[in-house]
Design a protein around this motif. Structure first.
Motif, PDB file in Angstrom:
ATOM      1  N   SER A 151       0.838  -1.102   0.000  1.00  0.00           N
ATOM      2  CA  SER A 151      -0.114   0.100  -0.190  1.00  0.00           C
ATOM      3  C   SER A 151       0.782   1.356   0.095  1.00  0.00           C
ATOM      4  O   SER A 151       0.371   2.406  -0.569  1.00  0.00           O
ATOM      5  CB  SER A 151      -1.019   0.030   1.101  1.00  0.00           C
ATOM      6  OG  SER A 151      -1.822  -1.173   1.015  1.00  0.00           O
TER       7      SER A 151
ATOM      8  N   GLN B  55      -9.163   0.729   0.315  1.00  0.00           N
ATOM      9  CA  GLN B  55      -9.671  -0.421   0.990  1.00  0.00           C
ATOM     10  C   GLN B  55     -11.167  -0.219   1.752  1.00  0.00           C
ATOM     11  O   GLN B  55     -12.010  -0.828   1.465  1.00  0.00           O
ATOM     12  CB  GLN B  55      -8.710  -1.067   1.641  1.00  0.00           C
ATOM     13  CG  GLN B  55      -9.095  -2.429   2.250  1.00  0.00           C
ATOM     14  CD  GLN B  55      -8.183  -3.173   3.018  1.00  0.00           C
ATOM     15  OE1 GLN B  55      -7.049  -2.771   2.851  1.00  0.00           O
ATOM     16  NE2 GLN B  55      -8.431  -4.041   3.840  1.00  0.00           N
ATOM     17  N   THR B  56     -11.071   0.848   2.278  1.00  0.00           N
ATOM     18  CA  THR B  56     -12.114   1.067   3.401  1.00  0.00           C
ATOM     19  C   THR B  56     -12.754   2.328   3.274  1.00  0.00           C
ATOM     20  O   THR B  56     -11.977   3.351   2.662  1.00  0.00           O
ATOM     21  CB  THR B  56     -11.910   0.853   4.820  1.00  0.00           C
ATOM     22  OG1 THR B  56     -10.983   1.615   5.276  1.00  0.00           O
ATOM     23  CG2 THR B  56     -11.611  -0.972   5.021  1.00  0.00           C
TER      24      THR B  56
ATOM     25  N   GLN C 141     -18.248  -2.194  -3.325  1.00  0.00           N
ATOM     26  CA  GLN C 141     -16.890  -1.967  -4.065  1.00  0.00           C
ATOM     27  C   GLN C 141     -17.056  -1.684  -5.395  1.00  0.00           C
ATOM     28  O   GLN C 141     -16.385  -1.178  -5.781  1.00  0.00           O
ATOM     29  CB  GLN C 141     -16.239  -3.265  -3.829  1.00  0.00           C
ATOM     30  CG  GLN C 141     -15.453  -3.662  -2.739  1.00  0.00           C
ATOM     31  CD  GLN C 141     -14.294  -2.713  -2.257  1.00  0.00           C
ATOM     32  OE1 GLN C 141     -14.569  -1.704  -2.036  1.00  0.00           O
ATOM     33  NE2 GLN C 141     -13.098  -3.306  -2.146  1.00  0.00           N
TER      34      GLN C 141
ATOM     35  N   ASP D 118      -6.930  -0.559  -3.931  1.00  0.00           N
ATOM     36  CA  ASP D 118      -6.135  -1.085  -2.911  1.00  0.00           C
ATOM     37  C   ASP D 118      -6.983  -2.059  -2.103  1.00  0.00           C
ATOM     38  O   ASP D 118      -7.888  -1.814  -1.463  1.00  0.00           O
ATOM     39  CB  ASP D 118      -5.734   0.088  -1.569  1.00  0.00           C
ATOM     40  CG  ASP D 118      -4.817  -0.550  -0.433  1.00  0.00           C
ATOM     41  OD1 ASP D 118      -4.526  -1.476  -0.758  1.00  0.00           O
ATOM     42  OD2 ASP D 118      -4.592   0.573   0.202  1.00  0.00           O
ATOM     43  N   GLU D 119      -6.638  -3.428  -2.270  1.00  0.00           N
ATOM     44  CA  GLU D 119      -7.283  -4.291  -1.702  1.00  0.00           C
ATOM     45  C   GLU D 119      -8.720  -4.401  -2.029  1.00  0.00           C
ATOM     46  O   GLU D 119      -9.637  -4.537  -1.239  1.00  0.00           O
ATOM     47  CB  GLU D 119      -7.196  -4.577  -0.046  1.00  0.00           C
ATOM     48  CG  GLU D 119      -5.665  -4.435   0.326  1.00  0.00           C
ATOM     49  CD  GLU D 119      -5.183  -5.863   0.177  1.00  0.00           C
ATOM     50  OE1 GLU D 119      -5.872  -6.844  -0.168  1.00  0.00           O
ATOM     51  OE2 GLU D 119      -3.977  -6.111   0.768  1.00  0.00           O
ATOM     52  N   PRO D 120      -9.097  -4.635  -3.453  1.00  0.00           N
ATOM     53  CA  PRO D 120     -10.617  -4.302  -3.648  1.00  0.00           C
ATOM     54  C   PRO D 120     -11.451  -5.591  -3.145  1.00  0.00           C
ATOM     55  O   PRO D 120     -12.733  -5.485  -3.116  1.00  0.00           O
ATOM     56  CB  PRO D 120     -10.493  -4.456  -5.233  1.00  0.00           C
ATOM     57  CG  PRO D 120      -9.265  -5.039  -5.694  1.00  0.00           C
ATOM     58  CD  PRO D 120      -8.216  -4.619  -4.565  1.00  0.00           C
TER      59      PRO D 120
ATOM     60  N   ALA E  32     -10.983  -7.257  -0.226  1.00  0.00           N
ATOM     61  CA  ALA E  32     -11.059  -7.386   1.199  1.00  0.00           C
ATOM     62  C   ALA E  32     -12.359  -7.660   1.683  1.00  0.00           C
ATOM     63  O   ALA E  32     -13.190  -7.115   1.534  1.00  0.00           O
ATOM     64  CB  ALA E  32     -10.269  -6.505   1.964  1.00  0.00           C
TER      65      ALA E  32
ATOM     66  N   GLU F  19      -3.251  -6.541  -3.727  1.00  0.00           N
ATOM     67  CA  GLU F  19      -3.974  -7.612  -3.272  1.00  0.00           C
ATOM     68  C   GLU F  19      -3.426  -8.465  -2.611  1.00  0.00           C
ATOM     69  O   GLU F  19      -2.292  -8.949  -2.740  1.00  0.00           O
ATOM     70  CB  GLU F  19      -4.553  -8.127  -4.766  1.00  0.00           C
ATOM     71  CG  GLU F  19      -5.775  -9.324  -4.638  1.00  0.00           C
ATOM     72  CD  GLU F  19      -6.807  -8.617  -3.888  1.00  0.00           C
ATOM     73  OE1 GLU F  19      -7.190  -9.295  -2.796  1.00  0.00           O
ATOM     74  OE2 GLU F  19      -7.648  -8.014  -4.248  1.00  0.00           O
TER      75      GLU F  19
END
Length: 234
Positions: free
Chosen positions: A43, A85-86, A141, A159-161, A163, A191
């Motif tokens: 990240s 990510q969030t 997402q 970024d971490e789609p 998760a 990922e």
């Protein structure tokens, strides 16, 4: 030369360097995936390309233009979109309002782009009047990616789609990301689901302690015995 290049990136957040002579690149119509163990700097590499990290060395080029000293906002203006990510949707707003927010800075007709988003993500058209906070994780997402696409980016950074989503939803999200790539956008993705991500990657980067440990096509990395043993569970 690739469309987006972070070359020989070295830097951190004021203390020790987190990235060490790292090179990452992605071309239009291509998916590049960054994988590696926790704490590898995945990240952080994304933040360096976005201009959110102090670099001691290295440069970032976009379509041959040096953007190393541009602010994150200016890089967005140059065509880079980022999906964190969030906290990546406005939960109290409807799906359509989220997409409209993605086009906030545009002064042209946005509805042609919105229809293209609805073609990419049919579930969003079906739920366009529903609050984003009421959607499933995978659907949220898709809203986040759709909102980023409303800027008509040349580069989409994720970024971490996947998760926290189920394997079925992960496969669906990856299918949609492939469709985004097929529109000619350069897709760069961090990922944790390394095996599945490399399976759709045109190129992959395995990071260890902020350095390039392995760089190759996704298929070649999946077939590499050392990569499989050390990073993909055998």
């Amino acid at each position: 030369m690739s469309y987006l290049i972070g070359e020989n990136l070295t830097g951190g957040y004021g203390g020790m360097d987190i990235l060490n002579d790292l090179t990452i690149s992605v071309d239009k119509g291509e998916i590049a995936v960054i994988v590696g163990p926790n704490g590898a700097g995945k990240s952080t590499a994304m933040k360096a390309l976005l201009g959110m990290l102090d670099l001691r060395e290295g440069q970032v080029l976009l379509d041959g233009k040096d953007i190393t000293n541009l602010t994150p906002q200016a890089r967005v203006g140059e065509g880079i979109a980022f999906v964190p990510q969030t906290h990546n949707v406005f939960t109290s707003m409807t799906v359509q309002e989220n997409l409209e927010m993605g086009a906030f800075l545009r002064r042209d007709d946005i509805f042609e782009t919105m229809e293209q988003i609805y073609e990419l993500f049919p579930i969003l058209k079906e739920k366009r009047k529903q609050a984003a906070g009421e959607l499933s994780g995978g659907q949220r997402q898709q809203v986040a990616v759709g909102r980023a696409m409303m800027t008509r980016p040349s580069v989409l950074m994720l970024d971490e789609p996947t998760a926290g989503v189920s394997p079925i939803v992960m496969d669906e999200l990856f299918d949609r990301i492939i469709e985004v790539k097929n529109t000619g956008v350069a897709v760069l993705m961090v990922e944790q689901n390394a095996r599945q991500a490399l399976d759709i990657a045109d190129r992959g980067y395995v990071l260890v302690t902020g350095r390039n440990r392995f760089t190759d096509t996704g298929a070649a990395l999946l077939a590499d015995p050392e990569v499989r043993k050390s990073f993909l569970g055998g």
